[in-house]
Design an enzyme around this catalytic site. Structure first.
Site, short mmCIF file in Angstrom:
data_model
loop_
_atom_site.label_atom_id
_atom_site.label_comp_id
_atom_site.label_asym_id
_atom_site.label_seq_id
_atom_site.Cartn_x
_atom_site.Cartn_y
_atom_site.Cartn_z
N SER A 7 0.71 -1.39 0.06
CA SER A 7 0.01 0.01 -0.11
C SER A 7 1.06 1.26 0.42
CB SER A 7 -1.05 0.17 1.35
OG SER A 7 -1.48 1.88 1.78
N HIS A 32 -1.51 -1.16 -4.18
CA HIS A 32 -2.34 -1.07 -3.57
C HIS A 32 -2.33 0.88 -3.82
CE1 HIS A 32 -6.23 -1.14 -0.84
NE2 HIS A 32 -5.88 -0.66 -0.04
N ASP A 34 -4.42 3.66 -2.00
CA ASP A 34 -5.71 4.33 -0.84
C ASP A 34 -6.29 5.63 -1.19
OD1 ASP A 34 -5.90 2.05 0.88
OD2 ASP A 34 -3.64 2.53 1.04
N MET A 36 -8.17 8.90 -0.05
CA MET A 36 -8.84 8.94 1.04
C MET A 36 -9.77 10.71 0.53
SD MET A 36 -7.55 7.70 3.67
CE MET A 36 -5.93 5.63 4.03
N HIS A 65 -8.01 1.63 -3.59
CA HIS A 65 -9.43 1.63 -2.39
C HIS A 65 -9.73 2.64 -2.44
CE1 HIS A 65 -9.64 0.46 2.17
NE2 HIS A 65 -11.06 0.70 1.59
N MET A 67 -11.60 5.53 -0.36
CA MET A 67 -12.31 5.52 1.27
C MET A 67 -12.75 7.02 0.94
SD MET A 67 -9.31 3.72 3.36
CE MET A 67 -8.26 4.38 1.87
N MET A 136 -11.66 -4.79 5.38
CA MET A 136 -10.49 -4.09 6.46
C MET A 136 -10.43 -5.05 7.41
SD MET A 136 -10.35 -1.88 4.74
CE MET A 136 -9.58 -0.58 5.89
N ASP A 174 -7.02 -6.23 4.43
CA ASP A 174 -5.98 -4.67 4.79
C ASP A 174 -6.09 -4.00 6.21
OD1 ASP A 174 -4.84 -2.01 3.53
OD2 ASP A 174 -7.00 -1.18 2.48
C1 DX5 Z 1 -5.73 1.79 5.04
C2 DX5 Z 1 -5.90 2.11 4.29
C3 DX5 Z 1 -4.73 0.67 4.57
C4 DX5 Z 1 -3.24 1.23 4.90
C5 DX5 Z 1 -2.48 -0.23 5.64
O1 DX5 Z 1 -7.02 2.82 5.78
O2 DX5 Z 1 -6.82 1.08 3.61
O3 DX5 Z 1 -4.02 0.17 3.18
O4 DX5 Z 1 -2.19 1.19 4.10
O5 DX5 Z 1 -1.81 0.26 6.33
P1 DX5 Z 1 -0.96 -1.00 7.45
O6 DX5 Z 1 -0.86 -1.88 6.33
O7 DX5 Z 1 0.00 -0.32 7.05
O8 DX5 Z 1 -1.93 -1.18 8.01
ZN ZN Z 2 -6.46 0.92 1.05
#
Ligand code: DX5
Ligand code: ZN
Length: 218
Positions: A7, A32, A34, A36, A65, A67, A136, A174
């Site tokens: 990620s 991956h 993310d 947000m 992903h 969010m 999650m 994740d």
């Molecule tokens: C959190 C993200 C993850 C995050 C995971 O909201 O969706 O993808 O990067 O991080 P780690 O592997 O450090 O828990």
């Molecule tokens: Zn993620």
């Protein structure tokens, strides 16, 4: 065996090119990404322009992903930016079925994610259209959090649900995935392990990616 999806959230954003090359050389299966919005989750990251630029420097499949609230507003933007898998949160869209259909209409894989507190029943009636379920295992928003142990039962139930219907949906988890729990988690029937801080905060990113891959070399 499980695929590894580093990620980018935990990467050094001033050094993205080099760090992506490192995970590629280490054998990462997906990148991956993310996204947000500071609304659905209490953090802000990046959007389609960054993904579009990254698409030019790597051919690794992009596992995006989202969010963000009302993700249906931006599906085409992320498809055009180069997403190979586009995952939305069931909690973030009122018309989940329609949103999934739209993603699939562009010829890419559609995923749905569930927050730790959300029940599997939210996706019961869209299973036939899904390519991926993202469970999650931390509350979304930040890297470096601890794996929530009660999610083990949810992962097992999700695996069972997929297998009982004989569907070929990928099961991804994740949050809180580390070298020392990755094998145990994959043995629950997980297909894709996302790992952010465990990979990008390592001194040697390439070696750490390889270490994850080596867990599954028999
Ligand atoms: C959190 C993200 C993850 C995050 C995971 O909201 O969706 O993808 O990067 O991080 P780690 O592997 O450090 O828990
Ligand atoms: Zn993620």
């Amino acid at each position: 065996m499980a695929y590894i999806a580093p990620s980018l959230l935990s990467a050094n954003f001033a050094n993205l090119y080099n760090e992506i090359k490192e995970i590629e050389k280490g054998g990462a299966d997906y990148l991956h990404l993310d996204v947000m919005d500071g609304n659905f989750v209490p953090n802000i990251t990046f959007g389609p322009p960054l993904i579009k630029d990254l698409r030019k420097i790597t051919s690794i499949p992009f596992d995006v992903h989202l969010m963000i609230d009302k993700p249906e507003r931006y599906i085409k933007d992320f498809v055009d930016a180069g997403a190979d898998i586009l995952t939305v949160h069931a909690e973030a869209t009122t018309h989940l079925h329609r949103t999934i259909q739209e993603i699939k209409s562009y010829g890419i894989k559609a995923g749905v994610s569930l927050n730790p507190a959300s029940p599997l029943s939210l996706i019961e009636y869209v299973l036939d259209d899904l390519d991926l379920i993202l469970i999650m295992t931390v509350n979304p928003g930040f890297g470096g959090q601890s794996f929530i142990n009660s999610m083990i039962d949810k992962i097992l139930k999700t695996r069972k649900m997929i297998d009982e219907k004989d569907l070929s949906i990928l099961l991804e988890i994740d949050g809180g995935v580390k070298l020392d729990n990755a094998l145990q988690l994959s043995n629950l029937g997980v297909d894709i392990l996302v790992a952010g801080s465990a990979i990008f905060e390592a001194n040697d990113i390439r070696k750490r990616t390889q270490d994850f891959k080596d867990l599954f070399v028999k």
